[in-house]
Design a protein around this motif. Structure first.
Motif, PDB file in Angstrom:
ATOM      1  N   ILE A  67      27.937   2.707  -0.273  1.00  0.00           N
ATOM      2  CA  ILE A  67      27.272   3.126   0.954  1.00  0.00           C
ATOM      3  C   ILE A  67      25.897   3.706   0.611  1.00  0.00           C
ATOM      4  N   SER A  68      24.877   3.212   1.274  1.00  0.00           N
ATOM      5  CA  SER A  68      23.519   3.754   1.112  1.00  0.00           C
ATOM      6  C   SER A  68      23.236   4.664   2.296  1.00  0.00           C
ATOM      7  N   ILE A  69      22.719   5.858   2.014  1.00  0.00           N
ATOM      8  CA  ILE A  69      22.418   6.813   3.079  1.00  0.00           C
ATOM      9  C   ILE A  69      20.987   7.301   2.928  1.00  0.00           C
ATOM     10  N   ASN A  83      17.956   9.655   4.933  1.00  0.00           N
ATOM     11  CA  ASN A  83      17.842  10.713   5.931  1.00  0.00           C
ATOM     12  C   ASN A  83      16.413  10.926   6.409  1.00  0.00           C
ATOM     13  N   SER A 100      19.954   9.613  10.450  1.00  0.00           N
ATOM     14  CA  SER A 100      20.163   8.961   9.165  1.00  0.00           C
ATOM     15  C   SER A 100      20.607   7.518   9.363  1.00  0.00           C
ATOM     16  N   HIS A 113      22.947   4.590   7.609  1.00  0.00           N
ATOM     17  CA  HIS A 113      24.027   4.305   6.670  1.00  0.00           C
ATOM     18  C   HIS A 113      24.155   2.787   6.552  1.00  0.00           C
ATOM     19  N   MET A 119      26.629   0.205   5.036  1.00  0.00           N
ATOM     20  CA  MET A 119      27.963   0.041   4.465  1.00  0.00           C
ATOM     21  C   MET A 119      27.998  -1.238   3.613  1.00  0.00           C
TER      22      MET A 119
END
Lengths: 118, 112
Positions: B18-20, B22, B74, B76, B78
């Protein structure tokens, strides 16, 4: 249909020369925006048109920068007496505009013109 | 003064992870928050967008989470894929004048 197109894709200018960058927005799009993107940075707002009216030019960095959209479609960004600090990618974006729907805010970007001032 | 603050500057994620990313803002006149994906030599392309009256929006593998009280949102991603490797920008539109303000970008690398 075709997306936003910009020309030229690359421009090398000697310091002091004038340049003109062209943007062809998506047909029927009311709003047109110009941005400057320095290397490794996000786009920075320059100016915005609604049809032929330039509603906001607060982002233009100096009076050497001038933009027009005389017939409400094609737009030209002109930079007079180019300086080295003008080297950047200049992006144009258009959106349908006016209606208060989420989709009317969606901006469609062209590929940009990379300007290098030597 | 940066109107929209974005972090991290760069991100490395394993395939399938998972890339997050912000972003934070201060201007309460902002009324539309898009995320853009940009590949080298190309213009930014809209990925997904949200308005402040919604706390979450999902489109495929991409989700925006929006916290109006904290003035943060943010992205996300997946099941991150190598093809997702690109620079991502958050942005915000000012309802007062239709200006768009962009974050400084996050360079995402997804390792196979």
């Amino acid at each position: 249909g075709a997306g936003v197109s910009q020309s030229p894709r690359y421009k090398v200018a000697k310091r002091g020369q004038d340049v003109a960058l062209r943007c062809d927005p998506i047909s029927g799009h009311v709003s047109l925006f110009w941005y400057q993107q320095a290397l490794g940075q996000g786009p920075e707002f320059l100016t915005y048109f609604q049809n032929e009216a330039q509603l906001d030019k607060s982002g233009l960095p100096s009076d050497r920068f001038f933009a027009e959209r005389p017939e409400g479609s094609v737009s030209t960004l002109k930079i007079q007496r180019t300086q080295q600090e003008d080297s950047a990618v200049y992006l144009c974006a258009s959106n349908p505009g006016l209606a208060r729907q989420l989709s009317s805010y969606e901006q469609y970007f062209g590929p940009g013109t990379r300007l290098t001032v030597t | 003064q940066q109107q929209v603050k974005q972090s991290p500057q760069s991100l490395i994620v394993q395939k399938g992870g998972i890339s997050i990313i912000n972003c934070a803002y201060e201007n309460t006149a902002f009324d539309y928050f898009p995320w853009y994906q940009q590949f080298p030599g190309k213009g930014p392309a809209l990925l997904i967008a949200i308005r402040p009256d919604v706390s979450e929006k999902k489109e495929g593998r991409f989700t925006i989470s929006f916290n109006k009280s904290a003035k943060q949102f943010s992205l996300h991603i997946m099941d991150s894929q190598p093809g997702d490797s690109a620079t991502y920008f958050c942005a915000a539109r000012s309802g007062a004048g239709n200006q768009f303000y962009f974050g400084t970008g996050t360079s995402l690398t997804v390792i196979p």
